[in-house]
Design an enzyme around this catalytic site. Structure first.
Site: not given
Ligand SMILES: Nc1ncnc2c1ncn2[C@@H]1O[C@H](COP(=O)(O)OP(=O)(O)OP(=O)(O)O)[C@@H](O)[C@H]1O
Ligand SMILES: O=P(O)(O)OC[C@H]1O[C@](O)(CO)[C@@H](O)[C@@H]1O
Ligand SMILES: [Mg+2]
Length: 530
Positions: A247, A272, A301-302, A346-347
Site C-alpha cells: 500500500g 505485479n 513467490i507465487d 497462490g492467490r
Molecule cells: N497499479 C499500481 N500502481 C502503482 N503502485 C501499485 C500498483 N499496485 C500496487 N502498487 C504498489 O506496489 C506495492 C506492492 O504491491 P502489492 O502489495 O500488490 O505486492 P506485489 O508487488 O504484487 O507483491 P506480492 O507478489 O507479494 O503480492 C504497494 O506499495 C502498492 O501500493
Molecule cells: O499476508 P501477506 O503478507 O499480505 O501476503 C499474502 C500473500 O502473499 C502472496 O504470497 C504473494 O506474495 C500471496 O499468495 C498471498 O496471498
Molecule cells: Mg501481487
C-alpha cells in the site's frame, strides 16, 4: 464480450496494448463451431478470407495476408523494444567501468579496452528466443499458437548483461534499492548482488529504502547507506534487510522524493503491484525529463509473472512446501482413516501447489485456482475422498489459497495494496470434510496444515541463490546501459530484459492444458471434479 485467454503463455502473445493485436478466448480455445473455422479431413482449417475478430482494438490479424507473420513480428519487436533514457534525453554513452575480469583494474575513461576483454560484453542487438517449441497443431499438448495452423513465428527478446557502453558516470551515481509486497526467499541475495555489482562499476552512494514504497515518504524511515561490507552476509538469512510493505504508493510523492534525493538509479524488487508502481515511477520520471533508470527485479513467490520460466524464491518455496506435505502425509498415513490437508500460497496461480504436489509424490488431490472443481455431488472431491479412504485408508490434499473461491462467501475486503482478501479455503475444506464423514458415519481423522508464512520466510536454496545473483547483476547492467521501465528475468533458460508492461498485464497462471498440469494429474491420480 468474450473474455481473454487464461493461459499465461498465450496471454503473453496477446497481451497487447491498445493498438495491438488481440484475440479472444473462444478463438484460442479453438471453438471449432466458430464461423472462422471449417473442418477438412479431420483437420481444423480457417475459412477462406476469415479475419479473426478482435476485441478492444481496431486492428485485426488477417491470416490470409501472406505477410501476417512479418507484421506480427514487427509488432512484437516494437512491444518488446526496451525503453531507454536516450528516447527522451540527449545523452551520450561512455566506455564501461565494469571489468569482465572481476578484480582486474577498471577501464578508465577514454582508454582502450584491452584485447582480452573485448568479447565478453553483451551487444545491444543480441536477442534470445522466447519460445522454443514448434507446435504442429493447436491440439498439441499445451499448444501456444498464433494462427490456426500454428505457424512458427520467432519471438525475440533482448538479452541481458553488461554492455560496453554505459550512460552514467559511476562515481557520480546515487542508486536506490527498495523491496515491496510480501516476503520471498532470496530478497537479501538480490539486494546483496545489486550492491556488489554497483560497487564494481565504481558507485559509491547506494541507498536502501525501508519498508517498500513507504520508505520514500515516511520521515521516520531514513535511507540506509549500503555497501559491500554491510551486505556481505545478508543472504544467510531470509526476509529483507530493508523490510517490505503493502500500500501507500503515491507516484507523484515518490518521484518528488527521488528528485529531492538526487537518485540516478532505482532498483525495485517486487511482484505485479510493485512493478506497476515501478513503471508508473519510470513514466513520471520520463515526463519530468529526469535521468533516472528504474529497473525491476520480479519477486513473487507465487511465480505469477508473465513470460518467465520462474521467479526467484519459487523453487525454495516448493522445497519448503514439500516438508509440510510430508508431515501431512505421515499424519494421514499413521492415523485410522487419516486425511491430511495442506494449504499453500497462490492467490491466483496454483504453481506452488502444483509443483509441490509433483515434487512430493504424496498428494492424492491437488486443487488450484485455475481449475474449477465441485466439492460435493457424485463427481466431487468428497466422493473421491471416500473412495481413497476405502481403497488406500488415507488421503492427502494440497490446496492453493486461491482455489475454490466460488465455494466461499465473498468478502469484498482488500489489503492495503488493493489485493482482494480471499476466504480461507483450507479451513472451509477441513470443515466440509469433517462434516461429510460424520454425516455418512465413516470415521475420518482430518489434520490441517497451513505453512503459509513458513515457506516464504526462509533463505533461498542453491538454485534460487544463483538466480538471484544473476538477476541482481543484470539489473545493474541494465541500469548502466541506460534502460528504464524494464525488468529482468529468465525466459526459455536465457537471461533477458523485458519492458515492464509486458510482464504484468495479468497474473501468469497454470495452463490446465499444459503438460505440467497433466503430469500433476498423472502423479496424483485424481479425476476431474466436475
Ligand atoms: N497499479 C499500481 N500502481 C502503482 N503502485 C501499485 C500498483 N499496485 C500496487 N502498487 C504498489 O506496489 C506495492 C506492492 O504491491 P502489492 O502489495 O500488490 O505486492 P506485489 O508487488 O504484487 O507483491 P506480492 O507478489 O507479494 O503480492 C504497494 O506499495 C502498492 O501500493
Ligand atoms: O499476508 P501477506 O503478507 O499480505 O501476503 C499474502 C500473500 O502473499 C502472496 O504470497 C504473494 O506474495 C500471496 O499468495 C498471498 O496471498
Ligand atoms: Mg501481487
Amino acid at each position: 464480450m468474450a473474455s481473454f485467454v487464461s493461459s499465461s503463455n498465450v496471454v503473453n502473445v496477446f497481451n497487447l496494448r491498445k493498438h495491438k493485436l488481440q484475440l479472444v478466448r473462444d478463438f484460442y480455445s479453438f471453438n471449432f463451431n466458430s464461423p472462422i473455422f471449417t473442418r477438412s479431413k479431420g483437420r481444423v482449417r480457417k475459412k477462406q478470407s476469415s479475419v479473426v475478430r478482435l476485441v478492444t482494438t481496431n486492428q485485426d490479424i488477417d491470416f490470409t495476408n501472406p505477410d501476417w507473420i512479418k507484421h506480427y513480428q514487427e509488432d512484437f519487436e516494437s512491444r518488446f523494444n526496451l525503453p531507454h533514457l536516450r528516447d527522451v534525453l540527449d545523452i551520450e554513452p561512455r566506455l564501461t567501468t565494469f571489468s569482465l575480469n572481476g578484480r582486474g583494474p577498471q577501464i578508465v575513461d577514454g582508454a582502450d579496452v584491452p584485447e582480452d576483454r573485448k568479447n565478453g560484453y553483451v551487444n545491444e542487438d543480441d536477442r534470445a528466443l522466447l519460445k522454443a517449441i514448434k507446435y504442429c497443431s493447436p491440439n498439441s499438448a499445451g499448444a501456444e499458437c498464433i494462427d490456426p495452423d500454428c505457424s512458427w513465428v520467432e519471438q525475440w527478446v533482448h538479452r541481458a548483461g553488461p554492455r560496453k557502453q554505459i550512460y552514467f558516470e559511476p562515481g557520480e551515481v546515487k542508486a536506490g534499492i527498495v523491496t515491496c509486497g510480501g516476503l520471498c526467499p532470496g530478497l537479501n541475495d538480490v539486494i546483496r548482488q545489486i550492491v556488489i555489482t554497483l560497487e564494481l562499476y565504481g558507485v559509491k552512494k547506494i541507498a536502501g529504502f525501508q519498508y517498500g514504497y513507504r520508505g520514500f515518504f515516511d520521515q521516520d524511515l531514513p535511507e540506509i547507506a549500503l555497501s559491500r561490507h554491510m551486505v556481505q552476509n545478508i543472504n544467510l538469512a531470509g526476509g529483507s534487510l530493508l523490510g517490505v510493505s503493502r500500500g501507500g504508493a503515491n507516484i507523484g510523492d515518490i518521484v518528488d522524493s527521488i528528485q529531492a534525493r538526487e537518485l540516478d538509479m532505482l532498483f525495485v524488487l517486487g511482484g505485479n503491484g510493485t512493478h506497476a508502481g515501478a513503471n508508473a515511477i519510470h513514466n513520471e520520471c520520463r515526463r519530468r525529463k529526469m535521468k533516472v533508470s528504474v529497473v525491476g527485479v520480479p519477486k513473487t513467490i507465487d511465480n505469477d509473472i508473465l513470460l518467465m520460466d520462474k521467479t526467484f524464491g519459487f523453487d525454495t518455496a516448493v522445497e519448503e512446501a514439500q516438508r509440510a506435505i510430508n508431515s501431512a502425509y505421515i499424519e494421514a498415513h499413521s492415523a485410522y482413516h487419516g486425511i491430511g490437508l495442506v494449504k499453500l500460497m497462490g492467490r491466483s496461480s496454483g504453481f506452488i501447489a502444483m509443483q509441490a504436489s509433483l515434487a512430493s509424490g504424496q498428494i492424492d488431490v491437488c486443487l488450484i485456482p485455475e481449475v474449477p472443481f465441485k466439492f460435493s455431488g457424485p463427481y466431487g472431491v468428497l466422493r473421491h475422498l471416500e473412495h481413497l479412504i476405502q481403497t488406500k485408508g488415507s488421503a492427502v490434499i494440497c490446496v492453493a489459497e486461491g482455489a475454490g473461491q466460488d465455494l466461499l462467501e465473498k468478502s469484498n475486503l482488500t489489503d492495503a495494496s488493493g489485493n482482494v482478501i480471499l476466504g480461507d479455503i483450507g479451513v472451509h475444506i477441513q470443515q466440509q470434510i469433517k462434516r461429510h464423514f460424520k454425516e455418512i458415519g465413516v470415521p475420518a481423522d482430518v489434520k490441517y496444515i497451513d505453512p503459509t508464512y513458513m515457506i516464504r520466510a526462509c533463505r533461498a536454496n542453491a538454485s534460487d541463490a544463483i538466480l538471484c545473483t544473476v538477476l541482481g547483476q543484470n539489473a545493474v547492467h541494465g541500469a548502466f546501459a541506460g534502460y528504464s521501465g524494464i525488468t529482468v528475468g529468465i525466459c526459455n533458460s536465457h537471461y533477458v530484459y523485458l519492458p515492464i508492461p509486458e510482464v504484468i498485464s495479468s497474473p501468469r497462471v497454470v495452463d490446465p492444458n499444459s503438460r505440467m498440469w497433466h503430469r500433476c494429474l498423472t502423479s496424483t491420480g485424481q479425476p476431474d471434479f466436475c
